[in-house]
Design an enzyme around this catalytic site. Structure first.
Site, PDB file in Angstrom:
ATOM      1  N   ASN A 171       0.867  -1.178   0.000  1.00  0.00           N
ATOM      2  CA  ASN A 171       0.000   0.000   0.000  1.00  0.00           C
ATOM      3  C   ASN A 171       0.909   1.235   0.000  1.00  0.00           C
ATOM      4  O   ASN A 171       1.432   1.620   1.038  1.00  0.00           O
ATOM      5  CB  ASN A 171      -0.887  -0.034   1.260  1.00  0.00           C
ATOM      6  CG  ASN A 171      -1.742   1.208   1.395  1.00  0.00           C
ATOM      7  OD1 ASN A 171      -1.846   2.015   0.475  1.00  0.00           O
ATOM      8  ND2 ASN A 171      -2.366   1.380   2.564  1.00  0.00           N
ATOM      9  N   TRP A 172       1.092   1.796  -1.170  1.00  0.00           N
ATOM     10  CA  TRP A 172       2.021   2.932  -1.288  1.00  0.00           C
ATOM     11  C   TRP A 172       1.449   4.219  -0.701  1.00  0.00           C
ATOM     12  O   TRP A 172       2.160   5.214  -0.591  1.00  0.00           O
ATOM     13  CB  TRP A 172       2.387   3.164  -2.759  1.00  0.00           C
ATOM     14  CG  TRP A 172       3.308   2.142  -3.354  1.00  0.00           C
ATOM     15  CD1 TRP A 172       3.856   1.049  -2.732  1.00  0.00           C
ATOM     16  CD2 TRP A 172       3.838   2.143  -4.692  1.00  0.00           C
ATOM     17  NE1 TRP A 172       4.676   0.371  -3.598  1.00  0.00           N
ATOM     18  CE2 TRP A 172       4.681   1.016  -4.811  1.00  0.00           C
ATOM     19  CE3 TRP A 172       3.667   2.971  -5.799  1.00  0.00           C
ATOM     20  CZ2 TRP A 172       5.361   0.708  -6.001  1.00  0.00           C
ATOM     21  CZ3 TRP A 172       4.336   2.664  -6.973  1.00  0.00           C
ATOM     22  CH2 TRP A 172       5.181   1.551  -7.064  1.00  0.00           C
ATOM     23  N   HIS A 202      -9.759   1.368   4.867  1.00  0.00           N
ATOM     24  CA  HIS A 202      -8.495   1.614   5.570  1.00  0.00           C
ATOM     25  C   HIS A 202      -8.731   2.654   6.673  1.00  0.00           C
ATOM     26  O   HIS A 202      -9.512   3.588   6.489  1.00  0.00           O
ATOM     27  CB  HIS A 202      -7.445   2.114   4.572  1.00  0.00           C
ATOM     28  CG  HIS A 202      -6.068   2.123   5.153  1.00  0.00           C
ATOM     29  ND1 HIS A 202      -5.654   3.087   6.034  1.00  0.00           N
ATOM     30  CD2 HIS A 202      -5.023   1.263   5.014  1.00  0.00           C
ATOM     31  CE1 HIS A 202      -4.404   2.830   6.411  1.00  0.00           C
ATOM     32  NE2 HIS A 202      -4.002   1.718   5.796  1.00  0.00           N
ATOM     33  N   GLY A 224       2.643  -0.953   4.406  1.00  0.00           N
ATOM     34  CA  GLY A 224       2.650   0.461   4.034  1.00  0.00           C
ATOM     35  C   GLY A 224       4.067   0.958   3.834  1.00  0.00           C
ATOM     36  O   GLY A 224       4.689   0.720   2.797  1.00  0.00           O
ATOM     37  N   GLY A 225       4.614   1.609   4.840  1.00  0.00           N
ATOM     38  CA  GLY A 225       5.928   2.261   4.755  1.00  0.00           C
ATOM     39  C   GLY A 225       7.009   1.379   4.138  1.00  0.00           C
ATOM     40  O   GLY A 225       7.766   1.846   3.274  1.00  0.00           O
TER      41      GLY A 225
HETATM   42  P1  PGA Z   1       2.512   0.667   7.731  1.00  0.00           P
HETATM   43  O1  PGA Z   1       1.083   0.827   7.051  1.00  0.00           O
HETATM   44  O2  PGA Z   1       3.116  -0.621   7.228  1.00  0.00           O
HETATM   45  O3  PGA Z   1       3.283   1.878   7.282  1.00  0.00           O
HETATM   46  O4  PGA Z   1       2.292   0.639   9.206  1.00  0.00           O
HETATM   47  C1  PGA Z   1       0.228  -0.267   6.857  1.00  0.00           C
HETATM   48  C2  PGA Z   1      -1.055   0.200   6.244  1.00  0.00           C
HETATM   49  O5  PGA Z   1      -1.530   1.277   6.619  1.00  0.00           O
HETATM   50  O6  PGA Z   1      -1.647  -0.459   5.369  1.00  0.00           O
END
Ligand code: PGA
Length: 255
Positions: free
Chosen positions: A11-12, A98, A235-236
């Site tokens: 998830n960019w 989300h 995410g990150g």
């Molecule tokens: P994160 O985000 O890996 O940066 O904690 C995950 C997400 O929100 O899907």
């Protein structure tokens, strides 16, 4: 023993800011992943980059995802994107509900309508659930149970079996505070038993479950092998090809 192939989703979010950077990240990630077969990888870039990224060479097992869609197909809905608009570019999965979107006002009712719109286009909804905080009394389990009931409202057993559910505790998202293996395992069992109460257990066990929230390559193997989930929503860490591929590799069975 896990019966389902792992699924790892990038998830960019609102990154990167330029199309050229998006293409580079996409190509680097794909190059490093090209030898995989059992793991399904989905990359969800910002929507404006989907069309261009869909033109880059295809690799088996890697598809594009969308981070959100609107539930109507067309009409007077300024700024929205329909499921059919992303589907034509080969998008296979759409993230819905989300917490960052719920924080902007997305309601359970809208999440439910979006799920139906995504299924209608034969794509897979990745529905996010997760508690804001944890309390010693375990009240957060009620929050999760309510979210599951709401997302499943009006869905048939067959429709429900097509969902991917991502457990993303809000306190773990983007904070560096990954949930423990024990917490993830406990939640996996809770989600399956809640789904089993709504329909039957066999169906509940078919639904693909992901964990998301500060997933890093260094923790992914233990989380995957002992947390009971079928993969990750990242995410990150998905903004680094090396780190993301490290997470994907952690889900490959060594047996
Ligand atoms: P994160 O985000 O890996 O940066 O904690 C995950 C997400 O929100 O899907």
């Amino acid at each position: 023993m896990k019966q389902k192939n792992p699924l790892v989703v990038a998830n960019w979010k609102l990154n990167p800011t330029k199309l050229a950077e998006a293409k580079t990240l996409f190509s680097e990630t794909k190059k490093k992943l090209s030898k995989l077969s059992s793991v399904k990888v989905v990359i969800a870039p910002p929507a404006v980059f989907i069309a261009e990224l869909s033109k880059l060479s295809k690799v088996e097992g890697i598809t594009l995802g969308a981070q959100n869609i609107f539930y109507e197909e067309r009409g007077p809905f300024t700024g929205e994107i329909a499921a059919g608009m992303v589907e034509q570019f080969g998008v296979s999965h759409v993230i819905v509900g989300h917490s960052e979107r719920r924080a902007l006002g997305e309601s359970d009712g809208q999440v439910n309508k979006k799920i139906q719109a995504i299924l209608k286009r034969k794509m897979t909804p990745i529905v996010c659930i997760g508690e804001k905080t944890r309390d010693a009394e375990g009240n957060f389990f009620n929050e999760i149970e309510n979210q599951i009931k709401e997302l499943a409202r009006g869905l048939t057993a067959v429709e429900l079996s097509k969902l991917v559910i991502a457990y993303e505790p809000i306190w773990a998202i983007g904070t560096g505070q990954t949930a423990t293996v024990e917490d993830v395992k406990e939640m996996q069992l809770f989600i399956v038993s809640t789904l089993a109460k709504l329909h039957e257990r066999k169906l509940a066990e078919k639904i693909i479950l992901l964990y998301g929230g500060s997933v890093k390559a260094s923790l992914a193997k233990e989380l995957y092998e002992q947390g009971g989930m079928n993969g990750f929503l990242v995410g990150g860490a998905s903004l680094s090809a090396v780190e993301f591929v490290g997470i994907v590799n952690a889900t490959i069975s060594q047996k």
